[in-house]
Motif scaffolding. Sequence first.
Motif: not given
Length: 303
Positions: A84-91, A167-173
């Motif tokens: 359920s995560d999103v990698l920020l670089q390809p995003y 990723s989105v979730r690591s950035m949020i944390w």
Amino acid sequence: MGVKSKAAAAILVLLLFLGSLWLQGGLDYHWDSCLKGYNQVNKLHQLSNSSGADRAEGLKECPGQTFQVALLLSHLLATPAYTSDVLLQPYLSSWDELVKFMEALGPMVGLISKEIESKTTIIRQLALLAEENPEAELLPDTINSVSTDGGTKNHLEASKHSDAYHSVRSMIWVELNRGLVDFNHQTDSGCRTLLRLHRALLWLKLFLEKLAETPVAARLKSPSELCREAYQSTLANHHAWFVRRAAELAFIAMPERGFFFRLVCVQNQEELRIILNRVVKATEEVYDRTQKALEENGMLDLP
């Protein structure tokens, strides 16, 4: 200067100003601070999207064009990670291609893309600063607070060796842990910036979805009409009245449907439908994962 020329000039100036208000209904420009390190950040955050490129096979390169639908699809397909995560670089790379898409639609719509580009730059700048200052490390006992689904274990193993903006979730944390997210006031956090991009992604997804539709009995609506409809049900909900009016002015200047055939190298509506449906499906996956991460952390209404 005649009356008509003065009116045209006034409209152009208004659009230039309101372009800066696009994504939030009162946007703040951060060109000086955010663009300084853009080239450096871009070099540091290049990602090989071989897996995404493999799944995007069958789409040919369109010669002589800046926007490439095959490249957009490969970035989108490389973005989902774990369960359920999103990698920020390809995003962010997907947004680079979407910016080219909007710029291809003409100078009025291109004004909108400038604000989106500034948002991707903010996140890249934050990622660079985090790499230079990794004082907050992702620790195993805290990753659980970010990834709460069945893929927590896999996410933990992959994330504890990666950077804060992996990723989105690591950035949020990381941003929550460092107190960078303010739920009551505007900040330059990556989470707030991501929310603005997230809202714009829904608008573009819906527009491409509508553009792909082939009604059985009714006439094909113009791209201008479809874009306006997509906007009214998405971004318009977050915009002030004068921003909505400016957006509609920009949509009036949008090219006709034949332009989109050429933009993605197809001959007719059926071929356009097939390609755009692939892009929409990949975009929807990215959107849904981002929506879930933001919603779980109460970030869907960040000021």
